[in-house]
Scaffold this motif. Structure first.
Motif, PDB file in Angstrom:
ATOM      1  N   SER A  76       0.813  -1.219   0.000  1.00  0.00           N
ATOM      2  CA  SER A  76       0.000   0.000   0.000  1.00  0.00           C
ATOM      3  C   SER A  76       0.847   1.270   0.000  1.00  0.00           C
ATOM      4  N   LEU A  77       2.188   1.137  -0.033  1.00  0.00           N
ATOM      5  CA  LEU A  77       3.069   2.305   0.017  1.00  0.00           C
ATOM      6  C   LEU A  77       3.320   2.864  -1.371  1.00  0.00           C
ATOM      7  N   ASP A  78       3.386   4.183  -1.465  1.00  0.00           N
ATOM      8  CA  ASP A  78       3.718   4.864  -2.719  1.00  0.00           C
ATOM      9  C   ASP A  78       5.238   5.015  -2.754  1.00  0.00           C
ATOM     10  N   GLU A  79       5.893   4.091  -3.443  1.00  0.00           N
ATOM     11  CA  GLU A  79       7.362   4.038  -3.446  1.00  0.00           C
ATOM     12  C   GLU A  79       8.011   5.320  -3.962  1.00  0.00           C
ATOM     13  N   THR A  80       7.293   6.115  -4.740  1.00  0.00           N
ATOM     14  CA  THR A  80       7.874   7.348  -5.288  1.00  0.00           C
ATOM     15  C   THR A  80       8.013   8.440  -4.239  1.00  0.00           C
ATOM     16  N   THR A  81       7.423   8.240  -3.053  1.00  0.00           N
ATOM     17  CA  THR A  81       7.457   9.272  -2.019  1.00  0.00           C
ATOM     18  C   THR A  81       8.467   8.980  -0.909  1.00  0.00           C
ATOM     19  N   ALA A  82       9.201   7.877  -0.988  1.00  0.00           N
ATOM     20  CA  ALA A  82      10.158   7.504   0.064  1.00  0.00           C
ATOM     21  C   ALA A  82      11.278   8.536   0.153  1.00  0.00           C
ATOM     22  N   LYS A  83      11.565   8.989   1.383  1.00  0.00           N
ATOM     23  CA  LYS A  83      12.673   9.905   1.677  1.00  0.00           C
ATOM     24  C   LYS A  83      13.359   9.401   2.938  1.00  0.00           C
ATOM     25  N   PHE A  84      14.679   9.619   3.019  1.00  0.00           N
ATOM     26  CA  PHE A  84      15.443   9.093   4.143  1.00  0.00           C
ATOM     27  C   PHE A  84      16.581  10.038   4.475  1.00  0.00           C
ATOM     28  N   GLY A  85      16.908  10.118   5.760  1.00  0.00           N
ATOM     29  CA  GLY A  85      18.059  10.900   6.195  1.00  0.00           C
ATOM     30  C   GLY A  85      17.910  11.363   7.623  1.00  0.00           C
ATOM     31  N   LYS A  86      18.574  12.474   7.913  1.00  0.00           N
ATOM     32  CA  LYS A  86      18.591  13.015   9.263  1.00  0.00           C
ATOM     33  C   LYS A  86      17.173  13.357   9.744  1.00  0.00           C
ATOM     34  N   THR A  87      16.343  13.913   8.855  1.00  0.00           N
ATOM     35  CA  THR A  87      14.982  14.286   9.231  1.00  0.00           C
ATOM     36  C   THR A  87      13.906  13.532   8.457  1.00  0.00           C
ATOM     37  N   GLY A  88      14.308  12.735   7.474  1.00  0.00           N
ATOM     38  CA  GLY A  88      13.348  12.006   6.662  1.00  0.00           C
ATOM     39  C   GLY A  88      12.856  12.783   5.464  1.00  0.00           C
ATOM     40  N   THR A  89      13.582  13.851   5.118  1.00  0.00           N
ATOM     41  CA  THR A  89      13.195  14.666   3.959  1.00  0.00           C
ATOM     42  C   THR A  89      14.322  14.785   2.937  1.00  0.00           C
ATOM     43  N   GLU A  90      15.463  14.184   3.202  1.00  0.00           N
ATOM     44  CA  GLU A  90      16.659  14.465   2.423  1.00  0.00           C
ATOM     45  C   GLU A  90      16.808  13.642   1.142  1.00  0.00           C
ATOM     46  N   ALA A  91      16.959  12.351   1.251  1.00  0.00           N
ATOM     47  CA  ALA A  91      17.392  11.528   0.113  1.00  0.00           C
ATOM     48  C   ALA A  91      16.255  10.711  -0.479  1.00  0.00           C
ATOM     49  N   SER A  92      16.244  10.640  -1.796  1.00  0.00           N
ATOM     50  CA  SER A  92      15.368   9.713  -2.512  1.00  0.00           C
ATOM     51  C   SER A  92      16.142   8.426  -2.746  1.00  0.00           C
TER      52      SER A  92
END
Length: 149
Positions: A76-92
């Motif tokens: 059910s996850l939209d894989e195009t929206t995944a972000k990861f890093g120090k705050t969860g907004t940095e890396a695709s």
């Protein structure tokens, strides 16, 4: 009545009831609901501990698993929206998603890869965050302990 909010915040909701007979009776009530970001379980460097991240290796790809459960179907996850890093907004993601039962609990998990240099970590950071949305638009977030050096 059912409604799903896709953005965290405070929302005023109300219910108005009117009788269907000849007496026109109406009653209205209002309340406020607080919509929060839902938590998910993630595993940085799955099945390894401690989770070390070396900033000297900026091109290294960090494996991060979103762990499925009775409450979370990773399909059910939209894989195009995944972000990861120090705050969860940095890396695709640069790799993935790969679906597998990484922790052998009978639930499918989803694995992504993120380049260290894209994640915004600094020496001494102790948490890594992944954010992702569901296909319905709900924002989910999870964190794991890391050692950044």
């Amino acid at each position: 009545v059912e409604h799903t909010w896709t953005t965290p915040g405070d929302y005023t909701i109300g219910l108005k009831v009117t009788s269907s007979d000849s007496l026109v009776l109406t009653d209205t009530d209002l309340t406020t609901v607080k919509v929060k970001v839902c938590g998910i379980a993630i595993d940085v460097w799955p099945n390894r501990y401690p989770n070390r991240i070396s900033l000297r290796r900026s091109t290294t790809v960090i494996s991060v698993a979103v762990l499925g459960s009775d409450d979370l179907d990773v399909a059910s996850l939209d894989e195009t929206t995944a972000k990861f890093g120090k705050t969860g907004t940095e890396a695709s993601p640069v790799n993935g998603p790969t679906t597998t039962d990484i922790n052998a609990d009978g639930h499918m998990d989803i694995l992504y890869g993120f380049k260290v240099g894209d994640c915004g970590f600094a020496v001494g950071d102790t948490q890594a965050v992944l954010t992702i949305r569901t296909d319905a638009g709900a924002e989910l977030s999870g964190s794991d302990d890391v050692i950044v050096n």
